[in-house]
Motif scaffolding. Structure first.
Motif, PDB file in Angstrom:
ATOM      1  N   PRO A 283      -4.386  22.242  -1.303  1.00  0.00           N
ATOM      2  CA  PRO A 283      -3.433  22.947  -2.180  1.00  0.00           C
ATOM      3  C   PRO A 283      -4.155  23.576  -3.373  1.00  0.00           C
TER       4      PRO A 283
ATOM      5  N   ARG B 145      -0.382  17.030  -3.477  1.00  0.00           N
ATOM      6  CA  ARG B 145       0.474  18.211  -3.417  1.00  0.00           C
ATOM      7  C   ARG B 145       0.745  18.731  -4.821  1.00  0.00           C
TER       8      ARG B 145
ATOM      9  N   THR C  42       0.233  26.284  -0.999  1.00  0.00           N
ATOM     10  CA  THR C  42      -0.117  25.283  -0.002  1.00  0.00           C
ATOM     11  C   THR C  42      -0.189  25.980   1.351  1.00  0.00           C
TER      12      THR C  42
END
Length: 185
Positions: free
Chosen positions: A134, A96, A128
């Motif tokens: 991402p 992430r 995202t």
């Protein structure tokens, strides 16, 4: 002559290039201002909407400086008029990226999060989307600084050749290796 150095630099409308007596080039445009010190032997002349660099001799030092400074000044002109943009993709389960101001937070499978303070010249955006990897979108007027920041981000988790996990540029092709199961018996 240098094939790169002899090419004139097109200066678009809205961009001004000034050279002072210490051979410091300042390029101002709609997106910002950049400066670069040029070697004392390299001369700059503005002819209409073009900038031409000349060198005194054909020595190896002057030839290399000629092409280098022509490329640097051209990058500055493009940067202040259009800007540069790079996109990084995080490939891996649980990877992430979030951005808060100039701080980029990365979760890359380590036991801790990685926080990276970005320079003020670089704008960052983390995207995202569901069922997609991402993305980190970086924008700047300074091509060299942008490339350096991208390289720093990539060092946290380089793309590996077996599963393809890591941080890579969008559109970059990772050469994949077959694992040990593909060995001949």
């Amino acid at each position: 002559m240098s094939r790169i150095g002899k090419l004139p630099i097109a200066v678009p409308a809205g961009v001004t290039v000034t050279v002072n007596e210490e051979n410091v080039v300042t390029v101002k445009g709609p997106k910002g201002t950049l400066t670069q010190k040029v070697h004392a032997d390299i001369k700059l002349e503005q002819e209409g909407g073009q900038l031409v660099l000349t060198r005194p001799t054909d020595g190896i030092e002057h030839r290399s400086q000629h092409g280098l400074y022509r490329a640097l000044i051209n990058n500055m002109v493009i940067g202040v008029s259009e800007g540069y943009k790079k996109e990084l993709e995080l490939v891996g389960v649980g990877y992430r990226a979030t951005s808060t101001g100039q701080v980029l937070e990365l979760a890359l499978g380590y036991s801790h999060a990685i926080y990276l303070q970005l320079p003020p010249e670089v704008k960052v955006e983390a995207k995202t989307e569901r069922n997609k990897n991402p993305l980190i979108i970086l924008e700047s007027i300074d091509k060299q600084l942008l490339g350096q920041v991208c390289a720093k981000i990539r060092t946290f988790r380089k793309p590996e050749p077996y599963k393809g996990k890591g941080i890579k540029f969008v559109g970059e092709v990772i050469r994949r290796k077959s694992g040990k199961s593909a060995s001949a018996k």
